[in-house]
Design a protein around this motif. Structure first.
Motif, PDB file in Angstrom:
ATOM      1  N   ASP A 125       0.699  -1.167   0.107  1.00  0.00           N
ATOM      2  CA  ASP A 125       0.067  -0.059   0.039  1.00  0.00           C
ATOM      3  C   ASP A 125       1.152   1.269   0.128  1.00  0.00           C
ATOM      4  OD1 ASP A 125      -2.420  -1.329  -0.065  1.00  0.00           O
ATOM      5  OD2 ASP A 125      -2.649  -1.345   2.073  1.00  0.00           O
ATOM      6  N   ALA A 126       1.775   1.261   0.823  1.00  0.00           N
ATOM      7  CA  ALA A 126       2.799   2.643   0.884  1.00  0.00           C
ATOM      8  C   ALA A 126       3.476   2.592  -0.413  1.00  0.00           C
ATOM      9  CB  ALA A 126       3.641   2.418   2.100  1.00  0.00           C
ATOM     10  N   ALA A 127       4.122   1.414  -1.109  1.00  0.00           N
ATOM     11  CA  ALA A 127       5.083   1.591  -2.431  1.00  0.00           C
ATOM     12  C   ALA A 127       3.951   2.158  -3.332  1.00  0.00           C
ATOM     13  CB  ALA A 127       5.567   0.223  -2.530  1.00  0.00           C
ATOM     14  N   ALA A 128       2.808   1.508  -3.230  1.00  0.00           N
ATOM     15  CA  ALA A 128       1.796   2.026  -4.416  1.00  0.00           C
ATOM     16  C   ALA A 128       1.552   3.268  -4.040  1.00  0.00           C
ATOM     17  CB  ALA A 128       0.556   1.108  -4.322  1.00  0.00           C
ATOM     18  N   PHE A 129       1.351   3.934  -3.295  1.00  0.00           N
ATOM     19  CA  PHE A 129       0.906   5.513  -3.079  1.00  0.00           C
ATOM     20  C   PHE A 129       2.406   6.258  -3.662  1.00  0.00           C
ATOM     21  CE2 PHE A 129      -2.676   4.825  -0.034  1.00  0.00           C
ATOM     22  CZ  PHE A 129      -3.661   5.284  -1.285  1.00  0.00           C
ATOM     23  N   ALA A 130       3.309   5.722  -3.114  1.00  0.00           N
ATOM     24  CA  ALA A 130       4.863   6.457  -3.352  1.00  0.00           C
ATOM     25  C   ALA A 130       4.939   6.371  -5.072  1.00  0.00           C
ATOM     26  CB  ALA A 130       6.052   5.873  -2.844  1.00  0.00           C
ATOM     27  N   ASN A 131       4.715   5.321  -5.611  1.00  0.00           N
ATOM     28  CA  ASN A 131       4.835   5.150  -6.922  1.00  0.00           C
ATOM     29  C   ASN A 131       3.677   5.645  -8.014  1.00  0.00           C
ATOM     30  OD1 ASN A 131       7.148   3.699  -6.872  1.00  0.00           O
ATOM     31  ND2 ASN A 131       6.235   1.631  -6.910  1.00  0.00           N
ATOM     32  N   SER A 132       2.934   6.337  -7.292  1.00  0.00           N
ATOM     33  CA  SER A 132       1.859   7.074  -7.819  1.00  0.00           C
ATOM     34  C   SER A 132       1.826   8.577  -7.540  1.00  0.00           C
ATOM     35  CB  SER A 132       0.229   6.406  -7.520  1.00  0.00           C
ATOM     36  OG  SER A 132       0.466   5.189  -7.766  1.00  0.00           O
ATOM     37  N   SER A 133       0.836   9.163  -7.382  1.00  0.00           N
ATOM     38  CA  SER A 133       0.981  10.508  -6.778  1.00  0.00           C
ATOM     39  C   SER A 133       0.851  11.007  -5.305  1.00  0.00           C
ATOM     40  CB  SER A 133      -0.212  11.526  -7.492  1.00  0.00           C
ATOM     41  OG  SER A 133      -1.516  10.702  -7.311  1.00  0.00           O
ATOM     42  N   VAL A 165      -7.653   6.496  15.345  1.00  0.00           N
ATOM     43  CA  VAL A 165      -7.348   6.116  13.902  1.00  0.00           C
ATOM     44  C   VAL A 165      -5.860   6.480  13.781  1.00  0.00           C
ATOM     45  CG1 VAL A 165      -7.919   6.906  11.578  1.00  0.00           C
ATOM     46  CG2 VAL A 165      -9.760   6.586  13.073  1.00  0.00           C
ATOM     47  N   ILE A 166      -5.259   5.919  12.883  1.00  0.00           N
ATOM     48  CA  ILE A 166      -3.898   5.845  12.523  1.00  0.00           C
ATOM     49  C   ILE A 166      -3.836   6.364  11.003  1.00  0.00           C
ATOM     50  CG2 ILE A 166      -1.451   5.076  12.091  1.00  0.00           C
ATOM     51  CD1 ILE A 166      -2.244   2.981  14.397  1.00  0.00           C
ATOM     52  N   LEU A 167      -3.451   7.568  10.845  1.00  0.00           N
ATOM     53  CA  LEU A 167      -3.203   8.212   9.136  1.00  0.00           C
ATOM     54  C   LEU A 167      -1.575   8.117   9.103  1.00  0.00           C
ATOM     55  CD1 LEU A 167      -4.736  11.473   8.025  1.00  0.00           C
ATOM     56  CD2 LEU A 167      -2.266  10.946   7.757  1.00  0.00           C
ATOM     57  N   ILE A 168      -1.357   7.434   7.823  1.00  0.00           N
ATOM     58  CA  ILE A 168      -0.090   7.280   7.191  1.00  0.00           C
ATOM     59  C   ILE A 168      -0.214   7.872   5.928  1.00  0.00           C
ATOM     60  CG2 ILE A 168       1.494   5.708   6.050  1.00  0.00           C
ATOM     61  CD1 ILE A 168       0.559   3.317   7.932  1.00  0.00           C
ATOM     62  N   PHE A 169       0.633   8.922   6.017  1.00  0.00           N
ATOM     63  CA  PHE A 169       0.535  10.031   4.804  1.00  0.00           C
ATOM     64  C   PHE A 169       1.837   9.476   3.843  1.00  0.00           C
ATOM     65  CE2 PHE A 169       2.863  13.626   2.459  1.00  0.00           C
ATOM     66  CZ  PHE A 169       1.770  13.858   1.570  1.00  0.00           C
ATOM     67  N   VAL A 170       2.046   9.238   2.558  1.00  0.00           N
ATOM     68  CA  VAL A 170       2.856   8.885   1.850  1.00  0.00           C
ATOM     69  C   VAL A 170       2.992   9.748   0.572  1.00  0.00           C
ATOM     70  CG1 VAL A 170       4.024   6.885   0.442  1.00  0.00           C
ATOM     71  CG2 VAL A 170       2.356   6.372   2.305  1.00  0.00           C
ATOM     72  N   SER A 171       4.284  10.421   0.668  1.00  0.00           N
ATOM     73  CA  SER A 171       4.510  11.161  -0.653  1.00  0.00           C
ATOM     74  C   SER A 171       4.577  10.652  -1.920  1.00  0.00           C
ATOM     75  CB  SER A 171       5.663  12.066  -0.275  1.00  0.00           C
ATOM     76  OG  SER A 171       5.397  13.098   0.645  1.00  0.00           O
ATOM     77  N   GLY A 172       4.115  11.003  -3.076  1.00  0.00           N
ATOM     78  CA  GLY A 172       4.357  10.588  -4.401  1.00  0.00           C
ATOM     79  C   GLY A 172       5.859  10.721  -4.414  1.00  0.00           C
ATOM     80  N   SER A 173       6.674   9.775  -5.445  1.00  0.00           N
ATOM     81  CA  SER A 173       7.897  10.374  -5.637  1.00  0.00           C
ATOM     82  C   SER A 173       8.167   9.909  -7.170  1.00  0.00           C
ATOM     83  CB  SER A 173       8.673   9.116  -4.848  1.00  0.00           C
ATOM     84  OG  SER A 173      10.042   9.084  -5.332  1.00  0.00           O
ATOM     85  N   SER A 174       8.685  10.601  -8.014  1.00  0.00           N
ATOM     86  CA  SER A 174       9.077  10.431  -9.623  1.00  0.00           C
ATOM     87  C   SER A 174      10.405  10.062  -9.601  1.00  0.00           C
ATOM     88  CB  SER A 174       8.585  11.816 -10.278  1.00  0.00           C
ATOM     89  OG  SER A 174       9.413  12.903  -9.810  1.00  0.00           O
ATOM     90  N   ALA A 175      11.315  10.275  -8.504  1.00  0.00           N
ATOM     91  CA  ALA A 175      12.805  10.004  -8.508  1.00  0.00           C
ATOM     92  C   ALA A 175      13.110   8.529  -8.667  1.00  0.00           C
ATOM     93  CB  ALA A 175      13.585  10.598  -7.139  1.00  0.00           C
ATOM     94  N   ALA A 176      12.244   7.831  -8.361  1.00  0.00           N
ATOM     95  CA  ALA A 176      12.557   6.054  -8.417  1.00  0.00           C
ATOM     96  C   ALA A 176      11.358   5.290  -8.243  1.00  0.00           C
ATOM     97  CB  ALA A 176      13.540   5.874  -7.324  1.00  0.00           C
ATOM     98  N   LEU A 177      11.492   4.208  -8.566  1.00  0.00           N
ATOM     99  CA  LEU A 177      10.356   3.323  -8.568  1.00  0.00           C
ATOM    100  C   LEU A 177      10.468   2.580  -7.020  1.00  0.00           C
ATOM    101  CD1 LEU A 177       9.801   1.165 -11.761  1.00  0.00           C
ATOM    102  CD2 LEU A 177       8.304   2.846 -10.524  1.00  0.00           C
ATOM    103  N   HIS A 178       9.647   2.520  -6.498  1.00  0.00           N
ATOM    104  CA  HIS A 178       9.642   1.999  -4.868  1.00  0.00           C
ATOM    105  C   HIS A 178       9.232   0.506  -4.970  1.00  0.00           C
ATOM    106  CE1 HIS A 178      10.260   5.915  -2.854  1.00  0.00           C
ATOM    107  NE2 HIS A 178       9.635   6.244  -3.957  1.00  0.00           N
ATOM    108  N   THR A 179      10.010  -0.383  -4.538  1.00  0.00           N
ATOM    109  CA  THR A 179       9.814  -1.852  -4.655  1.00  0.00           C
ATOM    110  C   THR A 179       9.345  -2.340  -3.169  1.00  0.00           C
ATOM    111  OG1 THR A 179      12.181  -2.390  -4.190  1.00  0.00           O
ATOM    112  CG2 THR A 179      11.348  -2.010  -6.421  1.00  0.00           C
ATOM    113  N   VAL A 180       8.515  -3.568  -3.238  1.00  0.00           N
ATOM    114  CA  VAL A 180       8.374  -4.172  -2.115  1.00  0.00           C
ATOM    115  C   VAL A 180       9.164  -5.583  -2.247  1.00  0.00           C
ATOM    116  CG1 VAL A 180       6.441  -5.328  -0.751  1.00  0.00           C
ATOM    117  CG2 VAL A 180       5.993  -3.344  -1.726  1.00  0.00           C
TER     118      VAL A 180
END
Length: 191
Positions: free
Chosen positions: A75-83, A144-159
């Protein structure tokens, strides 16, 4: 890291990309907000906000199983690899992805620290992310826990998954795993 203070310090900047922020994301990141409250999250339920390209609801905290750890990392990597986007833990959604109820989860440093460690250890490179516990004023230590993930265009994030790597990306309110040709194209576009 001290998880007792809940401040967004304007980290919830507008998302880059072709999609405008969803109503739920916009509600969380409303202009000038310096404090995300339990009431703000409750308002999402009342408004019937839905999961979107930038918003994911989870009814329960990710547990210690390998499957659950991989799901959080994905979930975190998917958001990072998107916007970019927000994962809200403690929100029940229906089959259409509409927020319907809250189920308070434990907010202790152990729970929040474990989530941070999972993302940091299973996602590479580690995305820019922040975790905000939002306490229910009527239920001390839970909320509730909120996890904010910034989008990244610098690299692909892998799991990391077993001996291999997964390349997730957000597609609408679903996660899509990139094919070999999509991975190659993404690397060609990288700065």
């Amino acid at each position: 890291m001290d998880f007792d203070t809940v401040r967004n310090d304007n980290v919830l900047q507008p998302l880059a990309g072709i999609f405008p922020p969803s109503a739920g994301y916009a509600r969380i990141a409303k202009s000038g907000s310096t404090h995300i409250s339990y009431a703000d999250i409750t308002e999402m339920i009342s408004a019937g906000d839905t999961e979107a390209h930038d918003l994911e609801f989870k009814s329960q905290i990710y547990d210690a199983s390998e499957k659950s750890k991989r799901l959080l990392a994905t979930d975190a990597a998917a958001f990072a690899n998107s916007s970019g986007g927000v994962i809200l833990i403690g929100i029940v959604s229906d089959r259409q992805g509409r927020a319907t109820a809250m189920t308070d989860v434990p907010l202790g440093n152990e729970s929040v620290g474990r989530l941070s460690n999972i993302v940091s250890s299973l996602v590479s490179p580690v995305p820019d992310f922040r975790i905000f516990p939002i306490e229910n004023p009527g239920h001390s230590g839970y909320g509730v826990i909120l996890i904010f993930v910034s989008g990244s265009s610098a690299a692909l994030h892998t799991v990391k998954a077993g001996q291999g790597l997964l390349f997730p990306k957000r597609s609408g309110y679903n996660v899509h795993f990139l094919s070999e040709s999509e991975i190659a194209a993404a690397y060609r576009r990288s700065p």
